[in-house]
Design an enzyme around this catalytic site. Structure first.
Site, PDB file in Angstrom:
ATOM      1  N   HIS A   1       0.838  -1.205   0.000  1.00 49.63           N
ATOM      2  CA  HIS A   1       0.000   0.000   0.000  1.00 49.63           C
ATOM      3  C   HIS A   1       0.862   1.241   0.000  1.00 49.63           C
ATOM      4  O   HIS A   1       1.945   1.247   0.571  1.00 49.63           O
ATOM      5  CB  HIS A   1      -0.957   0.029   1.201  1.00 49.63           C
ATOM      6  CG  HIS A   1      -0.284  -0.161   2.526  1.00 49.63           C
ATOM      7  ND1 HIS A   1       0.106  -1.401   2.968  1.00 49.63           N
ATOM      8  CD2 HIS A   1       0.057   0.717   3.493  1.00 49.63           C
ATOM      9  CE1 HIS A   1       0.660  -1.283   4.166  1.00 49.63           C
ATOM     10  NE2 HIS A   1       0.660  -0.005   4.504  1.00 49.63           N
TER      11      HIS A   1
ATOM     12  N   HIS B   1       0.672   5.266   1.164  1.00 50.41           N
ATOM     13  CA  HIS B   1      -0.031   6.236   2.002  1.00 50.41           C
ATOM     14  C   HIS B   1      -0.069   7.567   1.258  1.00 50.41           C
ATOM     15  O   HIS B   1       0.977   8.045   0.799  1.00 50.41           O
ATOM     16  CB  HIS B   1       0.731   6.479   3.306  1.00 50.41           C
ATOM     17  CG  HIS B   1       0.852   5.291   4.206  1.00 50.41           C
ATOM     18  ND1 HIS B   1       0.129   5.159   5.353  1.00 50.41           N
ATOM     19  CD2 HIS B   1       1.639   4.178   4.127  1.00 50.41           C
ATOM     20  CE1 HIS B   1       0.460   4.023   5.965  1.00 50.41           C
ATOM     21  NE2 HIS B   1       1.373   3.412   5.247  1.00 50.41           N
TER      22      HIS B   1
END
Ligand code: AMP
Length: 142
Positions: free
Chosen positions: A106, A108
């Site tokens: 992922h 951010h």
């Protein structure tokens, strides 16, 4: 978790992808899903995950980067616009020693305003109504 351990299908983000856990979603297509971080470092802190079962950036197939990063860019633009941010900090933590706590790749996307310091990474839970309101602002900015 050791960096040599295989991808764990029960990680929180895999469960969100399968619809087993709730999330404040702001974007989804066949390549990626984006939702608000429940312990945001600033208002509107958003996570963008690929729909591939990969732990981190080193495991991501080379030919999957282009489509995924196009979604990261698209979500970043909507987060900046929707939150009326002055800038963004974009981060990716690789491996436990690198600060990673959820082992599904992922990025951010963290909205920034001049003079406003970031809250600590994974520090405290945001209120549901604040997350809901920020997700609505970002969804409206695509
Ligand atoms: P990292 O430390 O880079 O692996 O980031 C994991 C992030 O996921 C942290 O910033 C957490 O606040 C966030 N997080 C953990 N659980 C959830 C969840 N159920 N929904 C949304 N964000 C989460």
């Amino acid at each position: 978790m050791a960096d040599t351990d295989p991808y764990q299908p029960e990680n929180i983000f895999a469960r969100i992808l399968r619809g087993e856990l709730p999330a404040h979603k702001v974007f989804e297509d066949e390549v990626a899903l984006a939702f608000l971080d429940v312990m945001p470092q600033s208002h509107g802190h958003t996570l963008v995950i690929p729909k591939l079962s990969v732990r981190g950036m080193i495991d991501m197939p080379a030919d999957a980067w282009g489509p995924y990063m196009v979604r990261v860019q698209k979500v970043a633009a909507a987060v900046k616009k929707g939150m009326e941010a002055e800038g963004l900090t974009v981060r990716q933590y690789e491996g436990a020693a690198g600060g990673q706590t959820v082992f599904h790749l992922h990025f951010h996307i963290i909205p920034r305003w001049v003079g406003e310091p970031l809250r600590r990474h994974g520090d405290s839970m945001e209120k549901e109504d604040v997350l809901k309101a920020n997700a609505a602002k970002i969804r409206a900015a695509f």
